[in-house]
Design a protein around this motif. Structure first.
Motif, short mmCIF file in Angstrom:
data_model
loop_
_atom_site.label_atom_id
_atom_site.label_comp_id
_atom_site.label_asym_id
_atom_site.label_seq_id
_atom_site.Cartn_x
_atom_site.Cartn_y
_atom_site.Cartn_z
N VAL A 1 -26.37 71.04 37.28
CA VAL A 1 -26.70 69.65 36.95
C VAL A 1 -28.21 69.43 37.07
O VAL A 1 -28.94 70.28 37.58
CB VAL A 1 -25.97 68.68 37.89
CG1 VAL A 1 -24.46 68.80 37.74
CG2 VAL A 1 -26.38 68.91 39.34
N LYS A 2 -28.63 68.27 36.63
CA LYS A 2 -30.04 67.88 36.82
C LYS A 2 -30.19 67.26 38.20
O LYS A 2 -29.47 66.34 38.57
CB LYS A 2 -30.46 66.88 35.75
CG LYS A 2 -31.93 66.46 35.85
CD LYS A 2 -32.32 65.52 34.73
CE LYS A 2 -33.80 65.12 34.84
NZ LYS A 2 -34.20 64.20 33.74
N VAL A 3 -31.12 67.79 38.98
CA VAL A 3 -31.44 67.24 40.30
C VAL A 3 -32.89 66.77 40.23
O VAL A 3 -33.80 67.57 40.07
CB VAL A 3 -31.26 68.28 41.42
CG1 VAL A 3 -31.62 67.67 42.77
CG2 VAL A 3 -29.82 68.80 41.45
N THR B 1 -35.61 61.65 48.55
CA THR B 1 -34.19 61.98 48.47
C THR B 1 -33.87 62.49 47.07
O THR B 1 -34.12 61.79 46.09
CB THR B 1 -33.34 60.74 48.77
OG1 THR B 1 -33.64 60.26 50.07
CG2 THR B 1 -31.86 61.08 48.67
N PRO B 2 -33.31 63.69 46.93
CA PRO B 2 -32.93 64.19 45.60
C PRO B 2 -31.79 63.34 45.02
O PRO B 2 -30.93 62.85 45.74
CB PRO B 2 -32.46 65.62 45.87
CG PRO B 2 -33.01 65.97 47.20
CD PRO B 2 -33.08 64.70 47.97
N TYR B 3 -31.81 63.18 43.70
CA TYR B 3 -30.74 62.48 42.98
C TYR B 3 -30.02 63.51 42.13
O TYR B 3 -30.61 64.14 41.26
CB TYR B 3 -31.30 61.37 42.10
CG TYR B 3 -30.23 60.49 41.47
CD1 TYR B 3 -29.97 59.24 41.98
CD2 TYR B 3 -29.48 60.93 40.38
CE1 TYR B 3 -28.98 58.42 41.43
CE2 TYR B 3 -28.49 60.13 39.82
CZ TYR B 3 -28.26 58.88 40.35
OH TYR B 3 -27.29 58.09 39.79
N THR B 4 -28.72 63.67 42.36
CA THR B 4 -27.91 64.62 41.61
C THR B 4 -27.21 63.89 40.47
O THR B 4 -26.37 63.00 40.73
CB THR B 4 -26.86 65.28 42.52
OG1 THR B 4 -27.53 65.99 43.57
CG2 THR B 4 -25.99 66.25 41.75
N GLU B 5 -27.53 64.21 39.25
CA GLU B 5 -26.95 63.55 38.09
C GLU B 5 -25.61 64.21 37.74
O GLU B 5 -25.58 65.38 37.35
CB GLU B 5 -27.90 63.60 36.89
CG GLU B 5 -29.18 62.82 37.11
CD GLU B 5 -30.03 62.73 35.84
OE1 GLU B 5 -29.54 63.16 34.76
OE2 GLU B 5 -31.16 62.23 35.92
N VAL C 1 -16.48 71.47 44.67
CA VAL C 1 -17.45 71.38 43.59
C VAL C 1 -18.84 71.42 44.21
O VAL C 1 -19.20 70.53 45.00
CB VAL C 1 -17.28 70.07 42.79
CG1 VAL C 1 -18.31 70.01 41.66
CG2 VAL C 1 -15.87 69.97 42.21
N VAL C 2 -19.60 72.44 43.88
CA VAL C 2 -20.96 72.60 44.41
C VAL C 2 -21.94 72.28 43.30
O VAL C 2 -21.97 72.95 42.27
CB VAL C 2 -21.19 74.02 44.94
CG1 VAL C 2 -22.57 74.12 45.59
CG2 VAL C 2 -20.10 74.41 45.95
N PHE C 3 -22.73 71.22 43.49
CA PHE C 3 -23.72 70.82 42.49
C PHE C 3 -25.01 71.60 42.69
O PHE C 3 -25.63 71.54 43.76
CB PHE C 3 -24.00 69.32 42.59
CG PHE C 3 -22.82 68.45 42.26
CD1 PHE C 3 -22.23 68.51 41.01
CD2 PHE C 3 -22.29 67.57 43.21
CE1 PHE C 3 -21.13 67.72 40.69
CE2 PHE C 3 -21.21 66.77 42.90
CZ PHE C 3 -20.62 66.85 41.63
N VAL C 4 -25.40 72.34 41.67
CA VAL C 4 -26.57 73.21 41.74
C VAL C 4 -27.58 72.77 40.69
O VAL C 4 -27.20 72.44 39.56
CB VAL C 4 -26.18 74.68 41.51
CG1 VAL C 4 -27.38 75.59 41.70
CG2 VAL C 4 -25.05 75.09 42.44
N LYS C 5 -28.83 72.79 41.04
CA LYS C 5 -29.88 72.42 40.09
C LYS C 5 -29.90 73.41 38.94
O LYS C 5 -30.00 74.61 39.12
CB LYS C 5 -31.24 72.40 40.79
CG LYS C 5 -32.37 71.90 39.89
CD LYS C 5 -33.67 71.81 40.69
CE LYS C 5 -34.79 71.26 39.79
NZ LYS C 5 -36.05 71.13 40.55
N ALA C 6 -29.79 72.88 37.72
CA ALA C 6 -29.79 73.73 36.54
C ALA C 6 -31.16 74.37 36.36
O ALA C 6 -32.19 73.72 36.58
CB ALA C 6 -29.44 72.91 35.29
N PRO C 7 -31.19 75.66 35.97
CA PRO C 7 -32.49 76.32 35.80
C PRO C 7 -33.24 75.78 34.59
O PRO C 7 -32.67 75.18 33.70
CB PRO C 7 -32.07 77.79 35.56
CG PRO C 7 -30.67 77.72 35.08
CD PRO C 7 -30.05 76.51 35.72
#
Length: 335
Positions: free
Chosen positions: A262-264, A277-281, A329-335
């Motif tokens: 996802v986009k972080v 604070t990071p925002y997880t979209e 569900v693990v939200f990971v910053k998309a490369p």
């Protein structure tokens, strides 16, 4: 104050906070509400209320759409082992300040006696929770400027200040890692599977995939590892290199794991030290990896709007089924 003196003062303050565990936990400064302590037998030292402090059903329309309980869970080393996570239907893992992780556990089919340690909410939680019908959110507090948004969101915010009889302090861990909630005092009844309006589908595994018996997901300052157990038909969870168990010794073992890219981005909020604070979209689309039955499936995810659940499909557009059981569900910053 001269620049050198200011720098020394800042370093000293950071060292004190790190020593107390606040800096590592990404504390907001409003995360240590005063609630009764637990004597180790699950009883409060103060008198029990005559009736549970729980949310009461609202309109008949709300009664037709059961609402789950979502609990923000501390996930730094000092907070482990955690309580009640094995009863959750879904566990979401998100990145917070300093590259650390925090969990959101969603309960619908089972309500444990206690769950925690409970910690503070983040802005992106509001978007994630819109997929449910006015869920109850249990959390210890939030950044001051964020609280008005939480109070306006379509959810039932249940902090220790609003439901003191539903929370207690444990004795095995120091503050702020010892706040626990009693779910049965936050909900009038177990909501049931109909409350899980996530869009997840369950059934036979899709065709294809590749053999995958170990998967590691890395945040800047946290690490999740999922090892496939053929005998249990579950993925055994490890955190930062150590097996993850609950306080009663049960190994956390979901049936399905989703690594969702996802986009972080940076949010408009900071903690009390000034860390952004990071925002997880979680609304949008992208790629994901679904782990089930000892295999990995490269899939696509799509969530058109916040009120929708998330669809997972193969490259040809076929829906992807999850294995029955707990889902991480693990939200990971998309490369």
């Amino acid at each position: 104050m001269r620049h050198g003196a200011r720098a020394r003062h800042a370093r000293t303050a950071a060292a004190v906070l790190a020593a107390t565990g606040l800096f590592a936990a990404g504390c907001t400064g409003q995360d240590t509400p005063r609630v009764p302590a637990d004597d180790g037998r699950g009883q409060l030292h103060t008198a029990e209320p005559s009736t549970p402090e729980a949310s009461t059903p609202g309109t008949s329309q709300e009664a037709q759409h059961p609402s789950p309980l979502a609990v923000k869970i501390d996930n730094v080393r000092a907070a482990r082992p955690q309580t009640g996570l094995d009863s959750a239907d879904i566990v979401y893992a998100e990145q917070v300040e300093g590259g650390l992780s925090r969990l959101m556990a969603v309960f619908a089919t089972r309500l444990p006696k206690a769950v925690g340690p409970v910690r503070s909410a983040r802005e992106s939680d509001l978007e994630l929770l819109r997929q449910f019908q006015k869920p109850t959110l249990a959390f210890s507090g939030a950044q001051g400027k964020l609280m008005p948004l939480i109070n306006k969101a379509p959810l039932d915010a249940r902090t220790p200040e609003k439901a003191s009889g539903a929370y207690f302090r444990g004795t095995a861990k120091p503050i702020p890692h010892n706040l626990y909630a009693r779910p049965k005092r936050l909900l009038p009844a177990t909501p049931g599977a109909d409350a899980l309006t996530t869009g997840f589908r369950y059934g036979p595994a899709p065709a294809g995939g590749t053999k995958d018996t170990a998967e590691t997901v890395r945040f800047p300052a946290a690490r999740f590892t999922f090892d496939w157990s053929a005998s249990r038909k579950r993925w055994l969870v490890s955190m930062d290199g150590s097996p993850d168990v609950t306080t009663d010794g049960k190994r956390l073992a979901p049936a399905t794991v989703v690594v969702q890219y996802v986009k972080v981005r940076r949010s408009a909020f900071h903690d009390f030290l000034g860390n952004n604070t990071p925002y997880t979209e979680t609304v949008g689309s992208g790629r994901a990896k679904v782990l089930r039955d000892g295999r990995a499936f490269d899939v696509k995810w799509k969530r058109a709007k916040a009120a929708d659940g998330t669809e997972f499909t193969t490259k040809d557009g076929s829906p992807v089924n999850f294995a029955k059981g707990q889902v991480w569900v693990v939200f990971v910053k998309a490369p």
